[in-house]
Design an enzyme around this catalytic site. Structure first.
Site, short mmCIF file in Angstrom:
data_model
loop_
_atom_site.label_atom_id
_atom_site.label_comp_id
_atom_site.label_asym_id
_atom_site.label_seq_id
_atom_site.Cartn_x
_atom_site.Cartn_y
_atom_site.Cartn_z
N VAL A 15 33.61 -2.15 -73.57
CA VAL A 15 34.59 -2.66 -72.59
C VAL A 15 33.96 -3.92 -71.98
O VAL A 15 33.80 -4.04 -70.77
CB VAL A 15 34.89 -1.61 -71.49
CG1 VAL A 15 36.21 -1.93 -70.81
CG2 VAL A 15 34.91 -0.20 -72.04
N HIS A 16 33.62 -4.86 -72.85
CA HIS A 16 32.73 -5.98 -72.55
C HIS A 16 32.82 -6.52 -71.12
O HIS A 16 31.88 -6.46 -70.34
CB HIS A 16 33.01 -7.14 -73.51
CG HIS A 16 32.91 -6.79 -74.95
ND1 HIS A 16 31.72 -6.54 -75.59
CD2 HIS A 16 33.87 -6.64 -75.90
CE1 HIS A 16 31.93 -6.26 -76.86
NE2 HIS A 16 33.23 -6.31 -77.08
N ASP A 17 33.97 -7.13 -70.78
CA ASP A 17 34.07 -7.88 -69.52
C ASP A 17 33.96 -7.00 -68.29
O ASP A 17 33.51 -7.46 -67.23
CB ASP A 17 35.39 -8.67 -69.49
CG ASP A 17 35.41 -9.79 -70.51
OD1 ASP A 17 34.33 -10.29 -70.88
OD2 ASP A 17 36.51 -10.17 -70.96
N THR B 4 31.85 -4.83 -67.73
CA THR B 4 30.45 -4.63 -67.34
C THR B 4 30.03 -5.63 -66.26
O THR B 4 29.15 -5.33 -65.45
CB THR B 4 29.50 -4.75 -68.54
OG1 THR B 4 29.60 -6.05 -69.12
CG2 THR B 4 29.81 -3.69 -69.60
#
Length: 313
Positions: free
Chosen positions: A241-243, A245
């Protein structure tokens, strides 16, 4: 930790989750505005999706400024193959009730940072760094208003996700990333090295869906549609959930670990185009310019995300 915050973003499925996450924490993140940039999909769609995130979070009071339509120099690229033609998959999109704020995102950044108290504004950057690079080129003095830049960007140990060596946000505008890394403001980067360790599971998505509010269903629907693509490509047990983080880092930095290192961007055409050259072992003896996050607590991240999504409508 309290932040006066601007989020620069190119929504994007994971960006939308990040925006909902941030808007659920008003006591810690005093969100001034969203500035949209072309990236995952063209600007008309990223700016619309930012407005939709505000609508879904019950925060139509947060202004959204549309910014750069294309990178500084390179040919524009998009990631519709991952995020869908509309930039969000798993949920229906519509025209938001609230219009965009008047004026260009770059002008907003210059105006705001020029008049802000010294080192007072945190800028979270979830897409290509074109808007800030343009603002710095026009008004380099705005760095005095910035407290910190927190970027979802780059890759080193993990390898890239758009080429074997490059992460998408940097590859989409390497010249902008290069300018931002040289600006002298404290920078934290959450690269694929960290985001690929914070993965969904059926239980984690079910927990979000089971919160019982609209936002929980939206986040779960997006993750159900978005996660399997990367799981398949990378043979991982869950999806990153890249962004989001970045928001977790702002709220609870103790969930993450890394070190101060020198990072430079390869902006030369060729196999390494868009690579973040992260000197983890200090081989080049160059001054450290980035707090490079290499690891994170996955369960702690999802606990924090669920607790905040539960606050939303």
């Amino acid at each position: 930790m309290h932040h006066t915050l601007i989020i620069d973003t190119d929504p994007g499925a994971d960006d939308v989750i990040a925006l909902l996450f941030a808007m659920a924490a008003p006591e810690a993140l005093e969100l001034q505005a969203l500035t949209a940039v072309a990236g995952n999909v063209p600007l008309a769609k990223t700016s619309r999706n930012a407005l939709l995130a505000c609508e879904w979070a019950g925060r139509p009071d947060i202004p959204v400024y549309a910014g750069a339509e294309r990178p500084l120099q390179r040919t524009p690229i998009y990631a519709a193959n991952i995020h869908g033609r509309e930039g969000i998959i798993g949920v229906d999109v519509h025209e938001p009730a609230t219009p965009l704020a008047e004026g260009h995102a770059v002008d907003y950044l210059i105006r705001t940072l020029r008049t802000a108290p010294e080192r007072s504004v945190t800028l979270a950057m979830l897409g290509p760094q074109t808007n800030l690079a343009l603002a710095l080129a026009q008004a380099p003095e705005i760095v005095r208003g910035l407290r910190e830049l927190v970027l979802m960007a780059g890759a080193h140990f993990n390898g890239g996700n758009i080429t074997p060596t490059a992460e998408f946000n940097v590859f989409a505008d390497p010249h902008a990333a290069e300018a931002v890394l040289k600006c002298g403001v404290p920078i934290t980067m959450l690269p694929l090295d960290a985001t690929h360790k914070i993965l969904t599971s059926d239980e984690r998505i079910a927990r979000l869906r089971g919160i019982g509010n609209r936002a929980g269903v939206i986040v779960a629907d997006i993750l159900d549609a978005y996660a399997p693509q990367e799981m398949q490509h990378y043979d991982m047990p869950g999806g990153p959930v890249h962004d989001a983080t970045v928001i977790a880092y702002l709220l609870q930095p103790s969930l993450f670990s890394g070190r101060l290192i020198n990072v430079e961007v390869d902006s030369r055409e060729g196999m390494g185009f868009g690579q973040t050259v992260a000197d983890w072992h200090g081989s080049l003896k160059r001054p450290a310019n980035v707090n490079w996050i290499a690891d994170g607590d996955a369960q702690g991240f999802f606990d924090l995300l669920a607790a905040h999504v539960a606050r939303l409508p």
